[in-house]
Design a protein around this motif. Sequence first.
Motif, short mmCIF file in Angstrom:
data_model
loop_
_atom_site.label_atom_id
_atom_site.label_comp_id
_atom_site.label_asym_id
_atom_site.label_seq_id
_atom_site.Cartn_x
_atom_site.Cartn_y
_atom_site.Cartn_z
N MET A 1 0.82 -1.18 0.00
CA MET A 1 0.00 0.00 0.00
C MET A 1 0.87 1.26 0.00
SD MET A 1 -3.03 1.43 0.07
CE MET A 1 -4.17 0.15 0.48
N LEU A 2 1.89 1.26 0.86
CA LEU A 2 2.75 2.45 0.93
C LEU A 2 3.49 2.69 -0.38
CD1 LEU A 2 4.23 2.17 4.52
CD2 LEU A 2 2.45 3.72 3.70
N ARG A 3 3.93 1.62 -1.02
CA ARG A 3 4.63 1.75 -2.29
C ARG A 3 3.69 2.36 -3.34
NH1 ARG A 3 6.60 -3.57 -3.94
NH2 ARG A 3 7.59 -3.32 -1.93
N ALA A 4 2.45 1.88 -3.39
CA ALA A 4 1.48 2.40 -4.35
C ALA A 4 1.20 3.87 -4.09
CB ALA A 4 0.18 1.59 -4.29
N CYS A 5 1.09 4.25 -2.83
CA CYS A 5 0.86 5.66 -2.49
C CYS A 5 2.05 6.52 -2.92
CB CYS A 5 0.61 5.83 -1.00
SG CYS A 5 -1.00 5.25 -0.44
N ALA A 6 3.26 6.04 -2.66
CA ALA A 6 4.46 6.78 -3.04
C ALA A 6 4.54 6.94 -4.56
CB ALA A 6 5.71 6.09 -2.51
N GLU A 7 4.25 5.87 -5.29
CA GLU A 7 4.30 5.93 -6.74
C GLU A 7 3.25 6.88 -7.31
OE1 GLU A 7 4.02 1.85 -7.96
OE2 GLU A 7 6.05 1.39 -7.25
N ALA A 8 2.10 6.96 -6.66
CA ALA A 8 1.02 7.83 -7.13
C ALA A 8 1.14 9.25 -6.59
CB ALA A 8 -0.33 7.24 -6.73
N GLY A 9 2.08 9.45 -5.65
CA GLY A 9 2.28 10.78 -5.09
C GLY A 9 1.15 11.22 -4.17
N ILE A 10 0.55 10.24 -3.47
CA ILE A 10 -0.52 10.57 -2.54
C ILE A 10 -0.14 10.17 -1.13
CG2 ILE A 10 -2.35 10.44 -4.27
CD1 ILE A 10 -3.03 7.67 -3.25
N ALA A 11 -0.76 10.83 -0.18
CA ALA A 11 -0.47 10.55 1.22
C ALA A 11 -1.25 9.34 1.71
CB ALA A 11 -0.83 11.76 2.07
N PHE A 12 -0.69 8.66 2.69
CA PHE A 12 -1.36 7.56 3.36
C PHE A 12 -1.63 8.03 4.78
CE2 PHE A 12 -1.30 3.85 6.13
CZ PHE A 12 -2.22 3.03 5.49
N LEU A 13 -2.89 8.05 5.17
CA LEU A 13 -3.28 8.48 6.50
C LEU A 13 -3.68 7.26 7.34
CD1 LEU A 13 -3.83 10.96 4.54
CD2 LEU A 13 -5.25 11.79 6.37
N PRO A 14 -2.81 6.84 8.25
CA PRO A 14 -3.13 5.66 9.06
C PRO A 14 -4.28 5.95 10.03
CG PRO A 14 -1.08 6.64 9.81
CD PRO A 14 -1.52 7.41 8.59
N TRP A 15 -5.13 4.96 10.21
CA TRP A 15 -6.26 5.07 11.13
C TRP A 15 -5.77 4.80 12.54
CZ3 TRP A 15 -10.91 6.89 11.52
CH2 TRP A 15 -11.79 6.41 12.48
N ARG A 16 -6.10 5.66 13.47
CA ARG A 16 -5.71 5.52 14.88
C ARG A 16 -4.21 5.29 15.03
NH1 ARG A 16 -9.54 1.76 18.16
NH2 ARG A 16 -8.28 2.73 19.75
N PRO A 17 -3.39 6.28 14.68
CA PRO A 17 -1.94 6.07 14.62
C PRO A 17 -1.26 5.76 15.94
CG PRO A 17 -2.47 8.38 14.35
CD PRO A 17 -3.78 7.63 14.32
N VAL A 18 -1.88 6.08 17.06
CA VAL A 18 -1.22 5.74 18.33
C VAL A 18 -1.86 4.52 18.98
CG1 VAL A 18 -0.37 8.07 18.77
CG2 VAL A 18 -2.60 7.38 19.68
N ALA A 19 -2.76 3.84 18.30
CA ALA A 19 -3.42 2.66 18.86
C ALA A 19 -2.43 1.58 19.29
CB ALA A 19 -4.43 2.09 17.87
N PRO A 20 -1.36 1.29 18.53
CA PRO A 20 -0.42 0.25 19.00
C PRO A 20 0.19 0.60 20.35
CG PRO A 20 0.00 0.77 16.70
CD PRO A 20 -1.00 1.79 17.21
N ALA A 21 0.42 1.87 20.59
CA ALA A 21 1.03 2.29 21.85
C ALA A 21 0.06 2.12 23.01
CB ALA A 21 1.48 3.74 21.76
N THR A 22 -1.21 2.39 22.77
CA THR A 22 -2.18 2.30 23.85
C THR A 22 -2.63 0.87 24.09
OG1 THR A 22 -4.00 2.78 22.31
CG2 THR A 22 -3.00 4.65 23.46
N ALA A 23 -2.27 -0.04 23.19
CA ALA A 23 -2.62 -1.45 23.38
C ALA A 23 -1.71 -2.12 24.40
CB ALA A 23 -2.56 -2.19 22.04
N GLY A 24 -0.70 -1.40 24.86
CA GLY A 24 0.15 -1.92 25.92
C GLY A 24 1.27 -2.83 25.45
#
Length: 89
Positions: A1-24
């Motif tokens: 997904m990130l490669r496709a976004c980079a090739e297309a010149g578009i941003a990737f907005l992750p959903w709930r970016p700090v969720a892994p940290a709050t999962a303990g």
Amino acid sequence: MLRACAEAGIAFLPWRPVAPATAGGSEIAAVATELGATPAQVALAWLLDRSPVILPIPGTGRIAHLEENVGAAGLRLTPAQRQRLDALG
């Protein structure tokens, strides 16, 4: 997904970016301790380090939380720390 976004010149907005940290996650907490940071900062720093097209937008309800989020931009993960975090996902 990130490669496709980079090739297309578009941003990737992750959903709930700090969720892994709050999962303990103990590995995230360990890296945070090594860096003198919070787990949320480590989660954001890891996302920012993964690809220049990632644009995390964490929610912020207080000035202290905003300052914590902004502080993540200054964290520098070592290659070993990055590898440990990459292995989580």
